[in-house]
Scaffold this motif. Structure first.
Motif, short mmCIF file in Angstrom:
data_model
loop_
_atom_site.label_atom_id
_atom_site.label_comp_id
_atom_site.label_asym_id
_atom_site.label_seq_id
_atom_site.Cartn_x
_atom_site.Cartn_y
_atom_site.Cartn_z
N ASP A 120 0.84 -1.18 0.00
CA ASP A 120 0.00 0.00 0.00
C ASP A 120 0.89 1.25 0.00
OD1 ASP A 120 -2.68 1.35 0.67
OD2 ASP A 120 -1.35 2.06 2.27
N PRO A 121 0.53 2.30 -0.75
CA PRO A 121 1.35 3.51 -0.80
C PRO A 121 1.59 4.15 0.57
CG PRO A 121 -0.28 3.59 -2.53
CD PRO A 121 -0.60 2.39 -1.68
N LYS A 122 0.60 4.14 1.43
CA LYS A 122 0.75 4.77 2.75
C LYS A 122 1.73 3.98 3.61
CE LYS A 122 -3.66 7.13 2.58
NZ LYS A 122 -4.97 7.32 3.19
N THR A 123 1.69 2.67 3.52
CA THR A 123 2.64 1.83 4.25
C THR A 123 4.05 2.07 3.73
OG1 THR A 123 0.94 0.16 4.61
CG2 THR A 123 3.23 -0.56 4.84
N ALA A 124 4.18 2.15 2.40
CA ALA A 124 5.49 2.39 1.79
C ALA A 124 6.03 3.77 2.19
CB ALA A 124 5.39 2.28 0.26
N ALA A 125 5.15 4.76 2.28
CA ALA A 125 5.58 6.10 2.69
C ALA A 125 6.09 6.08 4.13
CB ALA A 125 4.42 7.09 2.54
N GLU A 126 5.44 5.33 4.99
CA GLU A 126 5.91 5.22 6.38
C GLU A 126 7.28 4.55 6.43
OE1 GLU A 126 2.79 3.53 8.80
OE2 GLU A 126 1.40 5.10 8.18
N LEU A 127 7.49 3.57 5.57
CA LEU A 127 8.80 2.93 5.47
C LEU A 127 9.86 3.95 5.04
CD1 LEU A 127 10.50 0.28 5.47
CD2 LEU A 127 9.85 0.04 3.07
N ALA A 128 9.54 4.73 4.02
CA ALA A 128 10.48 5.76 3.55
C ALA A 128 10.78 6.76 4.67
CB ALA A 128 9.89 6.49 2.34
N LYS A 129 9.77 7.14 5.41
CA LYS A 129 9.96 8.07 6.53
C LYS A 129 10.95 7.50 7.54
CE LYS A 129 7.60 10.16 10.42
NZ LYS A 129 6.39 10.23 11.21
N ASN A 130 10.85 6.19 7.81
CA ASN A 130 11.76 5.54 8.76
C ASN A 130 13.22 5.62 8.33
OD1 ASN A 130 9.65 4.86 10.46
ND2 ASN A 130 9.42 2.81 9.62
N TYR A 131 13.45 5.77 7.03
CA TYR A 131 14.82 5.91 6.51
C TYR A 131 15.15 7.36 6.18
CZ TYR A 131 15.28 0.87 6.29
OH TYR A 131 15.38 -0.46 6.63
N ASN A 132 14.36 8.28 6.71
CA ASN A 132 14.58 9.72 6.50
C ASN A 132 14.61 10.10 5.03
OD1 ASN A 132 14.72 10.36 9.31
ND2 ASN A 132 16.78 9.46 9.30
N ILE A 133 13.72 9.49 4.26
CA ILE A 133 13.60 9.82 2.84
C ILE A 133 12.41 10.75 2.67
CG2 ILE A 133 13.17 8.93 0.52
CD1 ILE A 133 14.50 6.28 1.53
N LYS A 134 12.67 11.92 2.13
CA LYS A 134 11.64 12.91 1.88
C LYS A 134 11.08 12.66 0.48
CE LYS A 134 12.59 16.95 3.45
NZ LYS A 134 13.12 18.31 3.67
N ILE A 135 9.75 12.63 0.36
CA ILE A 135 9.13 12.37 -0.94
C ILE A 135 8.31 13.58 -1.37
CG2 ILE A 135 7.63 10.87 -2.31
CD1 ILE A 135 8.22 8.62 -0.30
N TYR A 136 8.66 14.12 -2.52
CA TYR A 136 7.88 15.16 -3.16
C TYR A 136 7.00 14.47 -4.20
CZ TYR A 136 10.96 18.51 -0.95
OH TYR A 136 11.63 19.24 -0.02
N THR A 137 5.69 14.67 -4.11
CA THR A 137 4.78 14.00 -5.03
C THR A 137 4.20 14.99 -6.03
OG1 THR A 137 2.93 14.26 -3.48
CG2 THR A 137 4.18 12.19 -3.36
N ILE A 138 4.04 14.51 -7.24
CA ILE A 138 3.46 15.33 -8.31
C ILE A 138 2.33 14.53 -8.96
CG2 ILE A 138 3.86 16.53 -10.49
CD1 ILE A 138 6.88 16.60 -9.72
N GLY A 171 7.86 15.97 2.67
CA GLY A 171 7.95 16.55 1.33
C GLY A 171 6.79 17.49 1.07
N LYS A 172 6.48 17.68 -0.20
CA LYS A 172 5.37 18.54 -0.61
C LYS A 172 4.63 17.86 -1.75
CE LYS A 172 6.14 23.33 0.03
NZ LYS A 172 6.50 24.59 -0.60
N PHE A 173 3.35 18.17 -1.87
CA PHE A 173 2.53 17.70 -2.99
C PHE A 173 2.37 18.84 -3.99
CE2 PHE A 173 -1.69 17.88 -4.94
CZ PHE A 173 -1.63 16.74 -5.73
N PHE A 174 2.43 18.50 -5.27
CA PHE A 174 2.21 19.46 -6.34
C PHE A 174 1.23 18.86 -7.34
CE2 PHE A 174 6.51 20.10 -4.79
CZ PHE A 174 6.55 21.47 -4.58
N ARG A 175 0.50 19.72 -8.02
CA ARG A 175 -0.39 19.27 -9.08
C ARG A 175 0.06 19.95 -10.36
NH1 ARG A 175 -5.47 16.72 -9.85
NH2 ARG A 175 -5.32 16.21 -12.05
#
Length: 167
Positions: free
Chosen positions: A98-116, A151-155
Motif C-alpha cells: 500500500d502507498p501509505k505503508t510504503a511512505a511510512e517505510l520511507a519516513k523511517n529511513y529519513n527519505i523525503k518524498i515530493y509527489t506530483i 515533502g510537498k505535494f504538487f499538481r
C-alpha cells in the motif's frame, strides 16, 4: 503527449542538479530500475529517452511498490539528504504494498518524498495503441505521502506548471 512532456522536463531538471546522485525508477503495474544512482547526466538523460508507456501486460499503477523499491535503493546511501520525486498520473491499483505503508517505510529511513500529480481532471486520456483510459489521480494519497515524509505535494496540469514545480 503527457509522457514526452514529463521526460523533457525531467531531463532539464537533471541537467540542473550539479553533483546530485540521481536514479530513475519507472512504474506502471510493476516497477523497473531504469538507472541506479549516478552523477552521469548523459547516461540519465539517454535512459529517460528510452522510457515508454507500459505494455498492457504491465498496465496499472503500483505507487506503493515504486516507493518501496526507491526506498530500498536510497536507504543505505550515506548522504546528508535523501529525496524521492514521485510523479504519477493515476491512483494505486497494483502491487503488494500500500502507498501509505510504503511512505511510512520511507519516513523511517529519513527519505523525503515530493509527489506530483500529473495530468488534468479530464475524465479520459487517449493513450496510443490503447484508446481512451480513465484519469484517476489520487491526490489524497499523494498528499499523505508527501506530508508524512516531510515533502510537498504538487499538481501539474500542463508543461509550464510541471517546469515550475521542478524549478
Amino acid at each position: 503527449n503527457r509522457l514526452e512532456a514529463v521526460k523533457e522536463t525531467a531531463s532539464k531538471f537533471i541537467l540542473g542538479r550539479n553533483q546530485d546522485r540521481i536514479g530513475i525508477l519507472v512504474f506502471a503495474g510493476e516497477t523497473f530500475i531504469q538507472c541506479p544512482l549516478t552523477i552521469d547526466k548523459t547516461v540519465l538523460n539517454s535512459l529517460i529517452k528510452d522510457i515508454k508507456i507500459a505494455s498492457k501486460d504491465n498496465d496499472g499503477t503500483a505507487i506503493g511498490m515504486a516507493i518501496a523499491n526507491g526506498t530500498n535503493r536510497l536507504r543505505e546511501s550515506e548522504v546528508e539528504s535523501r529525496v524521492m520525486i514521485l510523479l504519477s498520473d493515476g491512483s494505486n491499483n497494483k502491487g503488494e504494498i500500500d502507498p501509505k505503508t510504503a511512505a511510512e517505510l520511507a519516513k523511517n529511513y529519513n527519505i523525503k518524498i515530493y509527489t506530483i500529480g500529473a495530468g488534468t481532471n479530464q475524465s479520459f486520456t487517449r493513450i496510443p495503441g490503447r484508446g481512451l483510459i480513465k484519469n484517476e489521480i489520487d491526490e489524497e494519497t499523494l498528499k499523505f505521502i508527501a506530508e508524512i515524509t516531510g515533502g510537498k505535494f504538487f499538481r501539474a496540469t500542463n508543461v509550464e506548471v510541471l517546469e515550475s514545480i521542478y524549478t
